[in-house]
Structures are given as structure tokens and as C-alpha cells.
Enzyme design. Sequence first.
Site, PDB file in Angstrom:
ATOM      1  N   PRO A 253      -1.035   0.261  -3.261  1.00 29.47           N
ATOM      2  CA  PRO A 253      -0.163  -0.179  -4.190  1.00 29.47           C
ATOM      3  C   PRO A 253      -1.123  -1.133  -4.953  1.00 29.47           C
ATOM      4  O   PRO A 253      -2.263  -1.112  -4.909  1.00 29.47           O
ATOM      5  CB  PRO A 253       0.816  -1.055  -3.554  1.00 29.47           C
ATOM      6  CG  PRO A 253      -0.022  -1.246  -2.229  1.00 29.47           C
ATOM      7  CD  PRO A 253      -0.920  -0.111  -1.812  1.00 29.47           C
ATOM      8  N   TRP A 254      -0.567  -1.965  -5.880  1.00 31.71           N
ATOM      9  CA  TRP A 254      -1.235  -2.590  -6.979  1.00 31.71           C
ATOM     10  C   TRP A 254      -1.536  -4.105  -6.611  1.00 31.71           C
ATOM     11  O   TRP A 254      -2.292  -4.695  -7.221  1.00 31.71           O
ATOM     12  CB  TRP A 254      -0.379  -2.783  -8.191  1.00 31.71           C
ATOM     13  CG  TRP A 254       0.956  -2.868  -8.207  1.00 31.71           C
ATOM     14  CD1 TRP A 254       1.988  -1.982  -8.079  1.00 31.71           C
ATOM     15  CD2 TRP A 254       1.516  -4.269  -8.019  1.00 31.71           C
ATOM     16  NE1 TRP A 254       3.078  -2.676  -7.989  1.00 31.71           N
ATOM     17  CE2 TRP A 254       3.022  -4.189  -7.721  1.00 31.71           C
ATOM     18  CE3 TRP A 254       1.085  -5.600  -7.987  1.00 31.71           C
ATOM     19  CZ2 TRP A 254       4.002  -5.104  -7.775  1.00 31.71           C
ATOM     20  CZ3 TRP A 254       2.017  -6.747  -7.472  1.00 31.71           C
ATOM     21  CH2 TRP A 254       3.122  -6.594  -7.554  1.00 31.71           C
TER      22      TRP A 254
ATOM     23  N   LYS B 281      -5.560   7.707  -3.995  1.00 30.39           N
ATOM     24  CA  LYS B 281      -4.698   7.435  -5.218  1.00 30.39           C
ATOM     25  C   LYS B 281      -4.467   6.135  -5.318  1.00 30.39           C
ATOM     26  O   LYS B 281      -3.379   5.298  -4.737  1.00 30.39           O
ATOM     27  CB  LYS B 281      -3.238   8.268  -5.351  1.00 30.39           C
ATOM     28  CG  LYS B 281      -2.755   8.398  -6.526  1.00 30.39           C
ATOM     29  CD  LYS B 281      -1.416   8.925  -6.698  1.00 30.39           C
ATOM     30  CE  LYS B 281      -0.469   7.929  -6.585  1.00 30.39           C
ATOM     31  NZ  LYS B 281      -0.580   6.681  -7.490  1.00 30.39           N
ATOM     32  N   PRO B 282      -4.812   5.418  -6.390  1.00 28.20           N
ATOM     33  CA  PRO B 282      -4.541   4.073  -6.527  1.00 28.20           C
ATOM     34  C   PRO B 282      -3.386   3.863  -7.375  1.00 28.20           C
ATOM     35  O   PRO B 282      -2.786   5.049  -7.833  1.00 28.20           O
ATOM     36  CB  PRO B 282      -5.764   3.548  -7.549  1.00 28.20           C
ATOM     37  CG  PRO B 282      -6.455   4.442  -7.863  1.00 28.20           C
ATOM     38  CD  PRO B 282      -6.004   5.847  -7.285  1.00 28.20           C
TER      39      PRO B 282
ATOM     40  N   SER C 263       6.319   0.291  -1.508  1.00 29.35           N
ATOM     41  CA  SER C 263       7.555  -0.201  -1.035  1.00 29.35           C
ATOM     42  C   SER C 263       8.403   0.656   0.187  1.00 29.35           C
ATOM     43  O   SER C 263       7.847   1.790   0.073  1.00 29.35           O
ATOM     44  CB  SER C 263       8.126  -0.204  -2.413  1.00 29.35           C
ATOM     45  OG  SER C 263       8.379   0.973  -2.762  1.00 29.35           O
TER      46      SER C 263
ATOM     47  N   ALA D 115      11.239   1.944  -0.462  1.00 27.04           N
ATOM     48  CA  ALA D 115      11.975   3.068  -1.132  1.00 27.04           C
ATOM     49  C   ALA D 115      10.815   3.961  -1.147  1.00 27.04           C
ATOM     50  O   ALA D 115      11.236   5.338  -0.874  1.00 27.04           O
ATOM     51  CB  ALA D 115      12.328   2.579  -2.258  1.00 27.04           C
ATOM     52  N   THR D 116       9.832   4.092  -1.473  1.00 30.43           N
ATOM     53  CA  THR D 116       8.678   4.984  -1.838  1.00 30.43           C
ATOM     54  C   THR D 116       8.170   5.535  -0.446  1.00 30.43           C
ATOM     55  O   THR D 116       8.085   6.939  -0.153  1.00 30.43           O
ATOM     56  CB  THR D 116       7.581   4.636  -2.544  1.00 30.43           C
ATOM     57  OG1 THR D 116       7.750   4.096  -3.722  1.00 30.43           O
ATOM     58  CG2 THR D 116       6.600   5.778  -2.741  1.00 30.43           C
TER      59      THR D 116
ATOM     60  N   GLU E   2       2.900   1.644   5.707  1.00 27.53           N
ATOM     61  CA  GLU E   2       2.888  -0.029   5.601  1.00 27.53           C
ATOM     62  C   GLU E   2       3.747  -0.289   4.450  1.00 27.53           C
ATOM     63  O   GLU E   2       3.271  -0.073   3.255  1.00 27.53           O
ATOM     64  CB  GLU E   2       1.536  -0.289   5.369  1.00 27.53           C
ATOM     65  CG  GLU E   2       0.464  -0.173   6.662  1.00 27.53           C
ATOM     66  CD  GLU E   2       0.776  -0.846   7.717  1.00 27.53           C
ATOM     67  OE1 GLU E   2       1.841  -1.829   7.762  1.00 27.53           O
ATOM     68  OE2 GLU E   2       0.256  -0.752   8.900  1.00 27.53           O
TER      69      GLU E   2
ATOM     70  N   CYS F 126       2.258  -8.380   0.922  1.00 30.88           N
ATOM     71  CA  CYS F 126       3.405  -7.592   1.873  1.00 30.88           C
ATOM     72  C   CYS F 126       3.889  -8.776   2.955  1.00 30.88           C
ATOM     73  O   CYS F 126       4.998  -9.006   3.179  1.00 30.88           O
ATOM     74  CB  CYS F 126       3.102  -6.346   2.509  1.00 30.88           C
ATOM     75  SG  CYS F 126       1.467  -6.567   3.318  1.00 30.88           S
TER      76      CYS F 126
ATOM     77  N   GLU G 125      13.203  -8.591  -0.630  1.00 32.09           N
ATOM     78  CA  GLU G 125      11.931  -8.836  -0.992  1.00 32.09           C
ATOM     79  C   GLU G 125      11.537  -9.242  -2.370  1.00 32.09           C
ATOM     80  O   GLU G 125      11.603  -8.680  -3.167  1.00 32.09           O
ATOM     81  CB  GLU G 125      10.949  -7.755  -0.394  1.00 32.09           C
ATOM     82  CG  GLU G 125       9.501  -7.927  -0.711  1.00 32.09           C
ATOM     83  CD  GLU G 125       8.712  -6.784  -0.498  1.00 32.09           C
ATOM     84  OE1 GLU G 125       8.737  -5.929  -0.788  1.00 32.09           O
ATOM     85  OE2 GLU G 125       7.594  -6.987   0.038  1.00 32.09           O
TER      86      GLU G 125
HETATM   87  P1  NAP Z   1       5.322   1.469  -4.735  1.00 34.35           P
HETATM   88  O1  NAP Z   1       6.106   1.465  -5.929  1.00 34.35           O
HETATM   89  O2  NAP Z   1       5.993   2.020  -3.506  1.00 34.35           O
HETATM   90  O3  NAP Z   1       3.795   2.359  -5.058  1.00 34.35           O
HETATM   91  C1  NAP Z   1       3.050   2.479  -4.118  1.00 34.35           C
HETATM   92  C2  NAP Z   1       2.036   3.687  -4.545  1.00 34.35           C
HETATM   93  O4  NAP Z   1       2.941   4.652  -4.246  1.00 34.35           O
HETATM   94  C3  NAP Z   1       1.650   3.728  -5.734  1.00 34.35           C
HETATM   95  O5  NAP Z   1       0.283   4.340  -5.677  1.00 34.35           O
HETATM   96  C4  NAP Z   1       2.615   4.831  -6.541  1.00 34.35           C
HETATM   97  O6  NAP Z   1       2.019   5.375  -7.211  1.00 34.35           O
HETATM   98  C5  NAP Z   1       2.836   5.781  -5.180  1.00 34.35           C
HETATM   99  N1  NAP Z   1       3.939   6.481  -5.078  1.00 34.35           N
HETATM  100  C6  NAP Z   1       5.204   6.073  -5.739  1.00 34.35           C
HETATM  101  N2  NAP Z   1       5.898   6.988  -5.511  1.00 34.35           N
HETATM  102  C7  NAP Z   1       5.514   7.964  -4.828  1.00 34.35           C
HETATM  103  C8  NAP Z   1       5.942   9.122  -4.252  1.00 34.35           C
HETATM  104  N3  NAP Z   1       7.370   9.501  -4.312  1.00 34.35           N
HETATM  105  N4  NAP Z   1       5.196  10.033  -3.331  1.00 34.35           N
HETATM  106  C9  NAP Z   1       3.894   9.398  -3.412  1.00 34.35           C
HETATM  107  N5  NAP Z   1       3.389   8.243  -3.929  1.00 34.35           N
HETATM  108  C10 NAP Z   1       4.141   7.716  -4.743  1.00 34.35           C
HETATM  109  O7  NAP Z   1       4.872   0.149  -4.386  1.00 34.35           O
HETATM  110  P2  NAP Z   1       4.161  -0.901  -5.246  1.00 34.35           P
HETATM  111  O8  NAP Z   1       5.550  -1.638  -5.924  1.00 34.35           O
HETATM  112  O9  NAP Z   1       2.852  -0.316  -6.110  1.00 34.35           O
HETATM  113  O10 NAP Z   1       3.765  -1.962  -3.980  1.00 34.35           O
HETATM  114  C11 NAP Z   1       4.602  -3.182  -3.969  1.00 34.35           C
HETATM  115  C12 NAP Z   1       5.216  -2.974  -2.590  1.00 34.35           C
HETATM  116  O11 NAP Z   1       3.937  -2.499  -1.385  1.00 34.35           O
HETATM  117  C13 NAP Z   1       6.039  -4.102  -1.838  1.00 34.35           C
HETATM  118  O12 NAP Z   1       7.096  -3.588  -1.489  1.00 34.35           O
HETATM  119  C14 NAP Z   1       4.953  -4.353  -0.539  1.00 34.35           C
HETATM  120  O13 NAP Z   1       5.763  -5.114   0.301  1.00 34.35           O
HETATM  121  C15 NAP Z   1       4.337  -3.275   0.039  1.00 34.35           C
HETATM  122  N6  NAP Z   1       3.333  -3.695   0.563  1.00 34.35           N
HETATM  123  C16 NAP Z   1       3.201  -3.149   2.089  1.00 34.35           C
HETATM  124  C17 NAP Z   1       2.135  -3.707   2.483  1.00 34.35           C
HETATM  125  C18 NAP Z   1       2.069  -3.391   4.124  1.00 34.35           C
HETATM  126  O14 NAP Z   1       0.986  -3.385   4.528  1.00 34.35           O
HETATM  127  N7  NAP Z   1       3.091  -3.426   4.703  1.00 34.35           N
HETATM  128  C19 NAP Z   1       0.991  -4.070   2.061  1.00 34.35           C
HETATM  129  C20 NAP Z   1       0.962  -4.403   0.651  1.00 34.35           C
HETATM  130  C21 NAP Z   1       2.226  -3.743  -0.209  1.00 34.35           C
HETATM  131  P3  NAP Z   1       2.823   6.297  -8.732  1.00 34.35           P
HETATM  132  O15 NAP Z   1       3.809   5.042  -9.003  1.00 34.35           O
HETATM  133  O16 NAP Z   1       1.874   6.693  -9.448  1.00 34.35           O
HETATM  134  O17 NAP Z   1       3.458   7.399  -7.669  1.00 34.35           O
HETATM  135 MG    MG Z   2      13.368 -12.835   0.073  1.00 31.61          MG
END
Ligand code: NAP
Ligand code: MG
Length: 473
Positions: free
Chosen positions: A151-152, A176-177, A228, A230-231, A249, A283, A380
Site C-alpha cells: 500500500p501507499w 507491486k507498489p 485494506s 476490502a482488497t 495484513e 495500520c 478505520e
Molecule cells: P488498498 O487499496 O487495499 O491497496 C493496497 C494495494 O493493493 C495496492 O498496491 C493496490 O494497488 C492493490 N490492489 C487493489 N485491489 C487489488 C486487487 N483486487 N488485487 C490485488 N491487488 C489489489 O489499500 P491502501 O488504501 O493502499 O492502504 C491502506 C490500507 O492498508 C489501510 O486499510 C491500512 O490499515 C492497511 N494497512 C495494513 C497494514 C498491516 O500491516 N496490517 C499495514 C499498512 C496498511 P492497485 O490500486 O493498483 O490495484
Molecule cells: Mg476509528
Amino acid sequence: MLDRPYKPSEFQNLINGEGVLGDSSELSVINPATETAVVTILSASAKQVDNAVLAAKAAFPTWSALQQNERKAVLAKIAEITKANMNELANLHASETGKPMADSLFEIGATAGFFEFHAHVPTDALDPTDIPNSDAKAYRLPLGVVAAIVPWNFPMALMAFKVPGALLAGNTVVIKPAPTTPLTTLLWASLINEALPKGVINVIADSGDLGPMLSAHKDVRKISFTGSTATGKHIMKSAADDLKRITLELGGNDPAIVLANADLDDISAPLFEAGFMNNGQTCSAVKRVYVHQSKHDALVRKLSEMADAAKIGSPLEDGVKFGPIQNQRQFDVVTELLEDAVKQGAVVEAGGYCPEGAGYYLRPTVLSGVKDGHSIVDEEQFGPVLPIISYDDINEVISTINSSSFGLGASVWGSDKDDINVVVKQIETGSVWINKHFPVAPNIPFGGARQSGVGSELGTQGLLEFTQLKIVS
Ligand code: NAP
Ligand code: MG
């Protein structure tokens, strides 16, 4: 703002040991402090993802056959190159993430540190072991191609939670960033390439369209995903077709519980830090504070004073503690949750407004007058808004925490060990911290309960998740 202007041609995908320009659409990477493009690059195509996976697959037999010390030498070299290019990487990182320079330097340093740790860690856990009272022996085989999807919020550090362990166990990777923060990873890849046998690490940058393809690719054996919830669910579904291994994660809504006997002079500063680290875009930042009613007003005052005093501004300016929120979409999520909270009766004790001018800035915000059931508490927020909830019955707090769909981390703050331990024992989350929140280390497993994740990263546990157990008897 930048040390130097960047050229699109500097940002190439790394595929089979070669820098390869993307052959798909343009991807403008926006500096969240200025809302202008750091640079516009070309994103990878589906064909290039396929090439990256095939390169990793082709590299696997040779890489997995190396001795551990040979693989460790490569990890050590990656750490060295990362450290040698610290300033350049941190500067670019600050521009694309919006993190203050000090935080960017810290993240690049941590990235190097995670590779270095794995270059020296004892790996007995990967050695064959005899199973007592049997003629059986357990072996740990690498899996093959690992997709590392990042994630970012910590684009480099979270990549480094995955890649060193995957490589050490003998796998090859495709990274994949996230589309809003690909640049530092691409630049880093071009620098470390000299240390790598071709195809062992591949990096592809997309415009938000290639994740599903990568996670469904038939030659990917494991998906190591941070992002996330959802993803995470989509990924679990796409892994189902061929039962790929997954480590997820996911999101968190970590509570901090402040007990009646907590010493606010001691805890307020680290609690503030834990709520607002990386602007709350962490996170396992503290995302809701439950404080005993006897300490509520005083804690709100202390946290608000710190929020009011915080210096926010351009990431490259000296002394800035908070930069902008990383991207427009997240800015919208946070500000909508904030507006919604105010409509539901939240009192804005500090912050609560966006300074004028360009950039996705929101001042660190402290809210009181909120309770469970309000979306800012239940969901969140992933931004610089911290709700403070007053309680009188600790059992109700524990039961709320344990019934949340989130279960990443929690912390308990107080001055009596026994009181603290009574609470710690009852909390059901992946991590529980005492009088602190968050610090992660490469030797300590990290993972979430319930919908905050599946499996663990880091530590021996995390390393073993990059292997297949094989029993020979
Ligand atoms: P995100 O929207 O789920 O995206 C994360 C990554 O997944 C991106 O590289 C995204 O790239 C990719 N992605 C999206 N849809 C996908 C799919 N269907 N299949 C495969 N890859 C896919 O999350 P975010 O908004 O970047 O990050 C914020 C979230 O990360 C928060 O909920 C945070 O709590 C969570 N997080 C968790 C931890 C932990 O260790 N538990 C640590 C840090 C962050 P594309 O958009 O290019 O597909
Ligand atoms: Mg809250």
C-alpha cells in the site's frame, strides 16, 4: 522542492534484470503537498506483468538452490546499496508520500535495516528437523514466485516486511507498489539491480489495474499483501482458484485503553505519537482512545495542546512534524468521517480544519463527545483524527474491542502492572502493547485477528509462511 527534477525515463519497471519502460497508460504521481505531478511515468501492461512473473519463475530454480549464506550475501548487498543512496531515496520518498524528510529518512533506514537483519538472522527454522519418536523428518521448501503487493502508507518499509524473508526462504518475487507511491520503489530497484541475479526481484508499477491480474496469475504461488480489508477479501477470493498461499495484513482500528491509574504526564506524549504517527495513516496507529472518565478531561486537554502545537507543512521544510495526507481519495475519506462525527455531536478540541492553499493538509484533530456507534470510532479513519471516548466500565470496553471486526492491535496504559495485565489477558488482537503502541521489529511476528488479517509477517513465524512443509519418513 526536489533536489533535482526527475525524468520519466528514470522510472522503469524491473523485469528479468532489465529496466523496462511501461508500455501502458500514463501515470502521474502526485506530490500531495503541492497537488502537482512529481513526474508522469508509464505504467506496466498486463503483458509486462506476465513477463515479470515468468522471469521470477525462471529465476526460481537457481535462486532456491543457493546456500542460505549466498542468499544472505545478496540481502546484505541490497541493504548496503539502500543505505548508500539514503538521501536521494528519502528525498524522492518525501515528494511522493508527503512525509517529512526525517520520517522519510527513517523509513529508508528501516528498509535497509530489514534487509540487513535478514542477512544475518539465524535460519535454523528453515533447516530440516527430525520429528521426535518417529522416522520422519520435516523440510521447509520455498514456494516459488511470491507477489508482494504494497500500500501507499509505508511504500518502502512494508515492501521490506515481505521481500527479505521471501528471498531468504528461497523464493523469487514480483513487487507491486501502490499507484500513488511507485517512484521510490522503482528507483530503488534500479539501484539494487546490480546486486541481483536476474529475475529474483521484479517490480511493476500500475495505474490501479494490475493487482487483480497479478494475484490471479497461475504462476504466482503466494500473495503477500498489505492493504485494506476490502482488497484483502478480493485477494483471498482470487487465491482460491488454485489455492495460493496468502498472508494478508489488513486494516486496523486499534484502541488504546487508558486506565484510571495512568500517569498522564508519562503517557500523553507517546500516546499522541501513537495516534498521529505518519498522520494517522498507519495500520496500527491508535485510532480510538478509551480513557477512564476520571482522566478524560485532563487527557483531552493534554492531547489537544500537543495537536495545537504541532508544526505542519511542506515535507522538505525543517522541523515539520506533519505533512499532507498522502492522496486525495484518503483526504476525502478522512474529512467525510470528520464531518460526519461533528454532525453526530463530536466536539472538535483541536485541529478540525484544513489550512488554506495547495496540498491535502488537515491539522491534527482531537475529538471528544464521541462514542461507540459513531463512524469515526467504529471505522478505520486512517488519518490525523483521534476520537477520545470516556468510559466507566472497563468490561464494556473490552467487550466492544473483542467484538469489533478489526483485531490488529491494542494497547493498555496505566501505572499498575497487575491492573494492566488483567486487561491485556482479555484482549483478542494480533498485538497488545503496554504503555506504548506500535513499535514493530524484524524479529517479532506481526499480524491481525479477525478481519485485520490472515497469518503473520516477520519473525520466525513470518519466515515460515514463505515455505511449504514437506515431511519425509
Ligand atoms: P488498498 O487499496 O487495499 O491497496 C493496497 C494495494 O493493493 C495496492 O498496491 C493496490 O494497488 C492493490 N490492489 C487493489 N485491489 C487489488 C486487487 N483486487 N488485487 C490485488 N491487488 C489489489 O489499500 P491502501 O488504501 O493502499 O492502504 C491502506 C490500507 O492498508 C489501510 O486499510 C491500512 O490499515 C492497511 N494497512 C495494513 C497494514 C498491516 O500491516 N496490517 C499495514 C499498512 C496498511 P492497485 O490500486 O493498483 O490495484
Ligand atoms: Mg476509528
